[in-house]
Write an enzyme that holds these catalytic residues in place. Structure first.
Site, mmCIF file in Angstrom:
data_model
loop_
_atom_site.group_PDB
_atom_site.id
_atom_site.type_symbol
_atom_site.label_atom_id
_atom_site.label_comp_id
_atom_site.label_asym_id
_atom_site.label_seq_id
_atom_site.Cartn_x
_atom_site.Cartn_y
_atom_site.Cartn_z
ATOM 1 N N GLU A 269 -1.311 -5.374 8.696
ATOM 2 C CA GLU A 269 -0.547 -4.752 9.766
ATOM 3 C C GLU A 269 -1.282 -4.889 11.092
ATOM 4 O OE1 GLU A 269 1.141 -1.115 6.920
ATOM 5 O OE2 GLU A 269 0.252 -0.662 8.869
ATOM 6 N N ASP B 83 0.827 -1.203 0.000
ATOM 7 C CA ASP B 83 0.000 0.000 0.000
ATOM 8 C C ASP B 83 0.862 1.255 0.000
ATOM 9 O OD1 ASP B 83 0.882 -0.146 2.614
ATOM 10 O OD2 ASP B 83 -1.104 -0.136 3.528
ATOM 11 N N SER B 84 2.184 1.071 0.042
ATOM 12 C CA SER B 84 3.114 2.184 -0.172
ATOM 13 C C SER B 84 2.884 2.835 -1.525
ATOM 14 C CB SER B 84 4.561 1.688 -0.073
ATOM 15 O OG SER B 84 4.763 0.530 -0.876
ATOM 16 N N GLU C 250 9.351 -3.801 10.801
ATOM 17 C CA GLU C 250 9.739 -2.506 10.256
ATOM 18 C C GLU C 250 10.206 -1.566 11.359
ATOM 19 O OE1 GLU C 250 8.124 1.035 7.274
ATOM 20 O OE2 GLU C 250 6.927 -0.783 7.591
ATOM 21 N N LYS D 260 -1.026 -9.519 3.151
ATOM 22 C CA LYS D 260 -0.318 -8.958 4.303
ATOM 23 C C LYS D 260 -1.243 -8.005 5.035
ATOM 24 C CE LYS D 260 2.975 -5.733 4.047
ATOM 25 N NZ LYS D 260 2.556 -4.721 5.082
#
Length: 300
Positions: free
Chosen positions: A149, A75-76, A216, A147
């Site tokens: 978070e 989603d970056s 991260e 993925k």
């Protein structure tokens, strides 16, 4: 008229397709397609796993050709492709579209990479059923894994997805979707209490069935300890030191396409590289031989 005894014309020599697109009959790779058992085997044998983000067919195919094992449609893309100031505004439809683009590129180039699609903010928070619907959308677009978070609160969702045949990559440490709650892009797990929480959550996610874990901006020593402790969940670091099972970088960062201040954990692999593929190959070599990242330079 062509004489009756004239030789048959030679088959047309395949030419490059226009606009830099990928030929539909590219030569299949000699490498075997990546799979979860193979990724676990690499982890068990101490072979570093390489991952890069990609958002379109061409860059994904080039990354695979360079030897990158995992492609993350992150989603970056909201920040590097759409110009958003954070990933919070990225929608599921945007992620589905880019996942499909990347999957098409990998298929047409007979790629072997493992494809991961990001579940964006708000698409798995409401309920496990919501997460399932949206994970299915990314899998149908071509992802091999999704993925998401978040800490221990996501463990039940991870278990729910895994039980229904959807591989999951978890994500701890700095979680960009919650950057406003975290107070900015800050290193996570620096205090004893915060480190203990990360350790507990990592084990909860592994126990729930997470097959991979992104760490991260986590201190290098903590990341290394987690990697050793998680026996069947490979860790992928970004700003987490060289003790993780693998590394990931945002494509635009590692190609030096960052007009602002470069994050501490990034190396510009385009420096001295003859091409984008050459830069990606240099990245793969550096991760594999342990020369990137350097804890003293790229970690905390």
């Amino acid at each position: 008229m062509t004489p009756a005894n004239a030789p048959a014309p030679s088959p047309a020599t395949p030419s490059a397709t226009p606009y830099g697109t990928l030929p539909p009959a590219a030569t299949p790779s000699a490498r075997k397609p990546l799979s979860l058992p193979r990724l676990r085997e690499m982890h068990a044998q101490g072979e570093k796993i390489t991952m890069l983000t990609a958002y379109d067919a061409t860059f994904a195919a080039v990354a695979d050709a360079a030897g990158v094992e995992c492609i993350l449609v992150g989603d970056s893309l909201g920040m590097v492709c759409q110009g958003l100031t954070s990933t919070v505004g990225v929608t599921l439809e945007t992620m589905r579209h880019h996942t499909e683009c990347v999957a098409n590129g990998l298929r047409r180039s007979h790629a072997t990479a493992w494809l991961i699609g990001d579940l964006p903010f708000g698409t798995y928070h409401e309920s496990k059923e919501q997460a399932l619907r949206n994970a299915v959308a990314l899998m149908q677009a071509g992802a091999h894994m999704v993925k998401l978070e978040g800490g221990g609160w996501t463990a039940d969702t991870v278990r729910f997805l895994v039980e229904r045949g959807i591989p999951v990559c978890a994500h701890l440490g700095l979680t960009p979707q919650t950057v406003h709650a975290l107070g900015g892009y800050r290193v996570q797990g620096k205090t004893e209490e915060a480190a203990a929480t990360l350790k507990r959550e990592a084990h909860e996610l592994q126990d729930a069935g997470a097959a991979m874990l992104v760490l991260e901006m986590v201190p290098a020593a903590l990341s290394a300890a987690l990697t050793q402790a998680l026996t069947h969940c490979p860790t992928i670091g970004i700003g987490a030191g060289n003790g993780t099972a693998g590394q990931v970088l945002v494509l635009h960062d590692m190609l030096g396409m960052n007009l602002g201040k470069m994050p501490k954990f990034v190396r510009n692999f385009m420096d001295g590289a003859p091409s984008v593929r050459g830069a990606m190959e240099a990245y793969v070599r550096a991760v594999k031989d342990g020369s990137f990242p350097v804890n003293a330079t790229h970690a905390w």
